[in-house]
Design an enzyme around this catalytic site. Structure first.
Site, PDB file in Angstrom:
ATOM      1  N   ASP A  80       0.727  -1.170   0.047  1.00 41.94           N
ATOM      2  CA  ASP A  80       0.007   0.136   0.003  1.00 41.94           C
ATOM      3  C   ASP A  80       1.040   1.176   0.022  1.00 41.94           C
ATOM      4  OD1 ASP A  80      -2.053   1.537   0.025  1.00 41.94           O
ATOM      5  OD2 ASP A  80      -3.066   0.834   1.627  1.00 41.94           O
TER       6      ASP A  80
HETATM    7  C1  BGC Z   1      -4.926   3.187  -0.112  1.00 43.31           C
HETATM    8  C2  BGC Z   1      -4.972   2.272  -1.191  1.00 43.31           C
HETATM    9  C3  BGC Z   1      -4.963   2.863  -2.409  1.00 43.31           C
HETATM   10  C4  BGC Z   1      -3.630   3.634  -2.609  1.00 43.31           C
HETATM   11  C5  BGC Z   1      -3.375   4.587  -3.710  1.00 43.31           C
HETATM   12  C6  BGC Z   1      -3.699   4.088  -0.129  1.00 43.31           C
HETATM   13  O1  BGC Z   1      -3.749   5.118   0.954  1.00 43.31           O
HETATM   14  O2  BGC Z   1      -5.331   2.440   1.099  1.00 43.31           O
HETATM   15  O3  BGC Z   1      -6.412   1.612  -1.023  1.00 43.31           O
HETATM   16  O4  BGC Z   1      -4.570   2.005  -3.407  1.00 43.31           O
HETATM   17  O5  BGC Z   1      -3.532   4.764  -1.263  1.00 43.31           O
HETATM   18  O6  BGC Z   1      -4.069   5.557  -3.706  1.00 43.31           O
END
Ligand code: BGC
Length: 737
Positions: free
Chosen positions: A269
């Site tokens: 993530d």
């Molecule tokens: C989120 C993800 C997301 C990523 C990119 C993170 O903060 O938890 O679900 O895909 O950001 O935007």
């Protein structure tokens, strides 16, 4: 921004073709197009790469992309959120939007709504159409779907997930993923694993039993890997048993890549990576989003400082990490490319076309759940002389804006008010806000402003002038509502809506509520409203879909994918206090264990406000004559359950036949019953159908933590058929030998 190295790509293909010595040129050309032998191609590319080039494949080069290898024609990888549509372009180095004017898309309904359709075929259409949009926008990886389990109604991201039941989520996620990937775009199922709250998400340590892990929290991920062959999976922010889940020895190495034989990439993530050694050794393949000192403020190539960048390279050079570890990652990231942007046969995609809008509308109308319909409040017929007053900020507020990373920039978004106005041509439709969301909850209760007072006065005036009042309220996508980054802080409706509903009902009792949320809310106002529909966040076609259902153009058939408790403490996670949610000293214990959602309500005999699987229709159904094909089954058999469903009302409609199984005399603690099969059936007025639901006996196994294996208990089981977890029509007994 994306670089295309067409010429060099041809060179790589040619060089690979030359390695297939025995084939004719023509055969080889066609092989190279679509059905390439991916592993052979990886074998031939790997030795061509330098150590530096290989390491560069394992980390970001910008907010949403990774480097390619220009000299070999290996393209960059481009990713985008996910999961309800393709997010607008983000800047290279910061979270700011890039300000493009050609990146608007179709917003599909939130995944809670998709789950509420109980229609796997529709999940396939959703995935395919969304995949087409991702492909059109030149994305190689779509960051979704999300399948974290709905454990608490406070989780700010529940709207991005598929409810509280592992079987439902597994059944719905598989066709979604297959649909996306048919476009040569990887789905990236997230967040692996146990990211079931946003509060303290970066730090919280989850303690949960092996049984609950395997029976509740992992099955949807497992289905994504084993039944949908998902090409990418995203790690989560939180810890599990003291270790960060993004590079977790047990979760990633042993379970995901070991037991499940996942051959795709594990992507972190954004900023969930914390160590070079753990990331390298515990199965992380691509590091994204890690904040670095230089992020956005210097011209230095700060992405080189990522844990899986220079520090990784140095450790390989010094021998602290073996090159085999790197090669495994590189094989996976090359496989990802060969499945996506190095698959020359993949289709071109399209966006914002009528078909996509229609799929979005179909999912939305099928997912809306009719919760209450006293005196046939719904459907509301369009008539001249009828005045409908629509009250509530959610009637006009964009629900695709906000919410965090799932925020979208749709080409258009039909608001509930617009949809109602477009459908009700003869009736007079009035609208007023009724409440203001800018004010804090404290202000609304203790220091109402002139503005709130006058909004309420206007709402009451217009309610009095109407024949029908529709309150369009609920939560929204702001911080501390249904939004990434933190959890909700109250179970009741915010912004003074509870007292407002009370006041409106005194002015006009012909009141219906169109509730927009991704979560359960307290309903102290329930006896003040005659009709209630759960309308989720419905995307581009929201207003049309709502109008379809409340006008009766579409007969509602959605079912709740999670329970609505009457009070917060009736929810399993909350009933154990802070140690269970949100945790104490950054650690939480999932004390309700396997009894999540309806499993808790059922087993502890705590009646929910609205049960998992519940949802009304404008017609009525009867479920009868349940039989099983046998009475005794061996452990490798399939149980065939049959029953008849009749439409006993006056309209065509669809019902979801739900089959639950329980074992009362089990040697282990079990939920009273668990969903093991369902079928959505469309029936004309007066029609009757015979429905089969097949359940492999293997699916009745429990996870035995002592042997670390699934175990099927012999003996008697109860099979229940019904149209909600708390509305069972018939029960029968079967025996496993
Ligand atoms: C989120 C993800 C997301 C990523 C990119 C993170 O903060 O938890 O679900 O895909 O950001 O935007």
């Amino acid at each position: 921004m994306r670089k295309i190295w067409k010429y060099s790509l041809v060179l790589v293909s040619a060089c690979l073709l030359n390695s297939c010595a025995s084939k004719t040129e023509k055969e080889m050309a066609s092989t190279s197009k679509i059905s390439v032998n991916i592993d052979a191609r990886i074998d031939s590319i790997l030795p061509l790469l330098t150590l530096e080039e290989k390491v560069d494949l394992c980390h970001a080069q910008s907010k949403f992309s990774t480097k390619g290898v220009e000299r070999l024609g290996i393209p960059e990888i481009w990713m985008s959120d996910g999961p309800h549509g393709v997010r607008a372009e983000i800047s290279w180095d910061s979270w700011d939007y890039a300000g493009w004017t050609n990146d608007s898309i179709t917003a599909f309904p939130a995944l809670t709504c998709l789950a509420a359709t109980f229609n796997p075929e529709l999940a396939g259409e959703y995935g395919f159409n969304l995949g087409e949009e991702a492909r059109y926008r030149e994305k190689d990886v779509l960051l979704g779907p999300g399948v974290n389990m709905y454990r608490t109604p406070f989780n700010g991201r529940n709207f991005e997930y598929m409810g509280e039941d592992p079987f439902l989520a597994s059944t719905m996620v598989v066709p979604y993923i297959k649909g996306v990937q048919e476009n040569g775009v990887a789905a990236c199922v997230k967040h692996f694993a146990l990211n079931n709250q946003e509060h303290w998400r970066d730090l919280v340590n989850v303690e949960v039993s092996d049984r609950a892990l395997h029976e509740i929290y992992l099955p949807a991920f497992k289905a994504a890997v084993q039944d949908a062959d998902v090409w990418a999976i995203m790690g989560a922010y939180n810890k599990f048993r003291g270790q960060y889940t993004t590079h977790h020895e047990l979760l990633t190495n042993k379970i995901l890549k070991g037991d499940w034989k996942f051959d795709g990439v594990v992507i972190s993530d954004w900023s969930s990576t914390h160590s070079t050694l753990e990331a390298a050794n515990n199965g992380l393949d691509i590091e994204m989003g890690t904040g670095t000192d230089g992020l956005g403020t210097t011209t230095a190539n700060h992405y080189q400082h990522y844990y899986l960048a220079n520090p990784f390279l140095e450790k390989i050079k010094s021998g602290a990490i073996s090159e085999a570890v790197l090669n495994d990652k590189v094989r996976r990231v090359l496989r990802l490319r060969l499945r996506t942007n190095m698959n020359e046969g993949r289709p071109l995609g399209r966006a914002n076309n009528v078909e996509h809008h229609e799929v979005a509308r179909k999912v939305a109308t099928e997912g809306i759940v009719l919760l209450k319909n006293e005196a046939n409040f719904f459907p509301i017929e369009d008539q001249s002389g009828l005045t409908i007053t629509v009250i509530g900020e959610n009637a006009t507020r964009s629900m695709t804006a906000g919410g965090g990373s799932s925020e979208l920039k749709p080409k258009f978004e039909i608001s509930p008010l617009e949809g109602i106005k477009a459908r009700y041509k003869k009736a007079k439709v009035l609208h007023t806000m009724g409440y203001e969301t800018g004010a804090s909850e404290y202000d609304i209760v203790h220091a109402p402003t002139l503005n709130q007072d006058s909004l309420k006065a206007e709402a009451i005036k217009l309610a009095k002038a109407a024949d029908v009042v529709l309150f369009v309220g609920g939560l929204n996508k702001s911080h501390l509502q249904d939004c990434e980054g933190d959890d909700r802080q109250q179970f009741g409706l915010p912004f003074g809506q509870e007292t407002l509903i009370d006041d409106i009902s005194k002015a006009n009792e012909n009141l219906g509520f169109i509730l927009l949320t991704g979560n359960a809310v307290a309903m102290p106002w329930l006896d003040k409203v005659k009709g209630l529909v759960e309308s989720w966040y419905l995307g581009s076609m929201a207003g049309h879909a709502i109008a379809d259902v409340i006008s009766g153009d579409v007969n509602p058939s959605g079912k709740l994918p999670f329970s609505f408790p009457k009070q917060l403490k009736d929810n399993g996670a909350h009933s154990f206090g802070e140690t269970s949610y949100p945790g104490v000293d950054m650690t939480q214990h999932y004390k309700e264990d396997i009894l999540v959602g309806y499993r808790w309500h059922d087993t502890k005999n705590i009646a929910p406000q609205y049960a998992f699987g519940y949802g009304l229709s404008y017609t009525s159904f009867e479920l009868k004559n349940m039989t099983s094909d046998k009475e005794n089954y061996s452990k490798d058999a399939n149980i065939k359950i049959n029953c008849t469903v009749s439409n006993t009302g006056d309209l065509a409609g669809a019902e979801v036949v739900q089959v639950y199984v329980g074992k009362k005399d089990s040697k282990v603690d079990r939920a009273l019953k668990e969903l093991k099969g369902f079928a959505k059936v469309s029936l004309n007025k007066g029609e009757r159908k015979s429905i089969d639901v097949e359940i492999p006996v293997s699916k009745l196994a429990f996870y035995n933590a002592d042997t670390a294996n699934w175990e099927i208990e012999t003996g008697d089981y109860e099979v229940y058929v019904g149209n909600a977890s708390n509305n069972i029509s018939e029960t029968l007994k079967i025996t496993i030998n």
